[in-house]
Design a protein around this motif. Structure first.
Motif, PDB file in Angstrom:
ATOM      1  N   THR A 126      50.018  59.977  53.458  1.00 22.98           N
ATOM      2  CA  THR A 126      50.229  58.714  52.774  1.00 22.98           C
ATOM      3  C   THR A 126      49.639  58.844  51.379  1.00 22.98           C
ATOM      4  O   THR A 126      49.037  59.872  51.035  1.00 22.98           O
ATOM      5  N   HIS A 175      45.745  54.007  47.694  1.00 23.52           N
ATOM      6  CA  HIS A 175      46.184  52.685  47.236  1.00 23.52           C
ATOM      7  C   HIS A 175      46.148  52.574  45.709  1.00 23.52           C
ATOM      8  O   HIS A 175      45.415  53.292  45.027  1.00 23.52           O
ATOM      9  N   ASN A 207      53.449  54.236  39.384  1.00 26.84           N
ATOM     10  CA  ASN A 207      54.803  54.435  39.884  1.00 26.84           C
ATOM     11  C   ASN A 207      55.332  55.774  39.354  1.00 26.84           C
ATOM     12  O   ASN A 207      55.796  55.861  38.226  1.00 26.84           O
ATOM     13  N   SER A 261      61.148  59.621  49.405  1.00 26.55           N
ATOM     14  CA  SER A 261      61.397  58.178  49.300  1.00 26.55           C
ATOM     15  C   SER A 261      60.441  57.364  50.168  1.00 26.55           C
ATOM     16  O   SER A 261      60.185  56.188  49.883  1.00 26.55           O
ATOM     17  N   GLU A 262      59.895  57.976  51.235  1.00 27.94           N
ATOM     18  CA  GLU A 262      58.956  57.273  52.105  1.00 27.94           C
ATOM     19  C   GLU A 262      57.699  56.829  51.357  1.00 27.94           C
ATOM     20  O   GLU A 262      57.010  55.901  51.789  1.00 27.94           O
ATOM     21  N   PHE A 263      57.393  57.480  50.237  1.00 25.44           N
ATOM     22  CA  PHE A 263      56.158  57.178  49.513  1.00 25.44           C
ATOM     23  C   PHE A 263      56.371  56.181  48.381  1.00 25.44           C
ATOM     24  O   PHE A 263      55.433  55.879  47.642  1.00 25.44           O
ATOM     25  N   GLY A 264      57.593  55.679  48.244  1.00 28.47           N
ATOM     26  CA  GLY A 264      57.849  54.663  47.236  1.00 28.47           C
ATOM     27  C   GLY A 264      58.002  55.187  45.822  1.00 28.47           C
ATOM     28  O   GLY A 264      57.905  54.417  44.850  1.00 28.47           O
ATOM     29  N   ASP A 309      59.795  56.423  42.409  1.00 29.71           N
ATOM     30  CA  ASP A 309      61.022  56.077  41.699  1.00 29.71           C
ATOM     31  C   ASP A 309      61.798  57.386  41.522  1.00 29.71           C
ATOM     32  O   ASP A 309      61.355  58.276  40.778  1.00 29.71           O
TER      33      ASP A 309
END
Length: 353
Positions: free
Chosen positions: A128, A131, A135, A156-159, A161
């Motif tokens: 993961t 926090h 981006n 893409s699982e990690f958000g 762009d």
């Protein structure tokens, strides 16, 4: 990696790299009959000539279509054949020019009672992000949609762009307008290859710095099926920060992103002894093996090419006790069927190319 996994990756990999528009198929997938598993893998590619069918399972031999695709090392089918034979099976191929090829193999299996299965052995540690991270903008450049999709699904699982490009010209256009933090760059593509695209991006970055613009260089990592020290050198000279070989391990991707743009991946589980051993395996280099005699390296290389598992272990037993790290690491690679890695490490002629 289990040998079955390696076979199922290598054969579809050939199908995908040589297929014309259309997809490799897995008719019937797999079925059990009298404790044997049978597999059939078919592609819709250009096919293999009859005279080439006799030699495709020999080391470093590529079909004419394989040479035109400029991918791979000519070892995938050799390794697949050895894995199948190690599991008591046999692999066959049939092909028609212009229609494609079909590979069939079967392996012996032992049925295991469900109650004897340990769920932990099938669990893979996940990763993961820490926090409150920025981006990250990631550009994936590859002419094959399935290759882009594989990397896209992983990241893409990690958000992140993420944007995509199918050739070097598109990559330059996206870079110019979007300024990604990192580019995963395929090297062999139509229209403009990855070498030229990387050079152009680096030239434009230099021009921007000359005008006084405050811009940070984009990290560019080559991601290619070409396993060659010469190609690596050309890629680095063109401006790539690093060079990774397909098929890649997810950890390779995560480590590169952490190294070059500082993405703080966090392992969701503590590092186990097995993970620690894997890191040692990944750290092994040709320079580490330079302490071993040339005739030993030649014998081990030949045994690996031939898939002689017993001889490989016998040769490892000959390694002196003061080189125990080498012996342990080579044993791990051998027992995990990492034949291609072993071939690359022990090829005494590779440095002469």
């Amino acid at each position: 990696a289990l040998p079955g996994n390696a076979i199922s990756q290598a054969l579809p990999g050939n199908a995908i790299s040589l297929a014309l528009p259309g997809n490799p198929s897995f008719p019937g997938s797999a079925w059990e009959r009298h404790y044997r598993l049978q597999f059939e893998i078919a592609d819709t590619g250009c096919g293999i000539a009859a005279d080439e069918l006799e030699t495709i399972f020999q080391p470093f031999v590529q079909t004419q279509s394989g040479k035109q695709a400029q991918e791979g090392t000519g070892l995938g089918l050799v390794i697949s054949k050895k894995f199948v034979e190690l599991m008591g099976g046999k692999i066959t191929v049939s092909s028609q020019i212009g229609k494609g090829s079909t590979f069939n193999f079967e392996i012996k299996v032992n049925v295991c009672e469900a109650k004897n299965l340990d769920e932990k052995q099938f669990h893979r540690p996940g990763f993961t992000l820490e926090h409150n991270q920025e981006n990250y903008r990631i550009l994936i450049v590859d002419d094959l949609p399935e290759n882009r999709r594989l990397l896209f699904e992983l990241l893409s699982e990690f958000g992140f762009d993420i944007r995509e490009a199918s050739n070097g010209i598109e990559a330059i256009e996206v870079w110019e307008s979007w300024q990604p933090h990192l580019i995963w760059m395929d090297l062999r593509m139509p229209v403009m290859d990855g070498y030229a695209a990387t050079k152009e991006i680096r030239n434009r970055e230099n021009n921007q710095s000359g005008t006084g613009k405050d811009s940070k260089a984009t990290a560019i990592v080559a991601l290619t099926a070409i396993s060659s020290e010469n190609e690596r050198a050309i890629a680095i000279e063109s401006g790539c920060d690093d060079y990774l070989i397909k098929p890649f391990r997810p950890n390779d991707i995560f480590e590169a992103m952490n190294k070059y743009i500082g993405v703080p991946f966090v392992d969701e589980e503590p590092i186990s002894k097995q993970d620690s051993t894997k890191n040692e395996v990944l750290a092994l280099t040709r320079e580490d093996l330079a302490v071993l005699p040339d005739d030993w390296l030649t014998s081990f290389y030949q045994a690996t090419i031939e898939g002689d598992f017993d001889l490989m272990l016998e040769l490892i037993d000959q390694i002196p006790s003061d080189c125990q790290f080498l012996a342990n690491t080579l044993t791990n690679l051998t027992q995990n069927f990492e034949f291609e890695a072993l071939i690359n490490l022990t090829d005494t002629h590779k440095g002469e190319k």
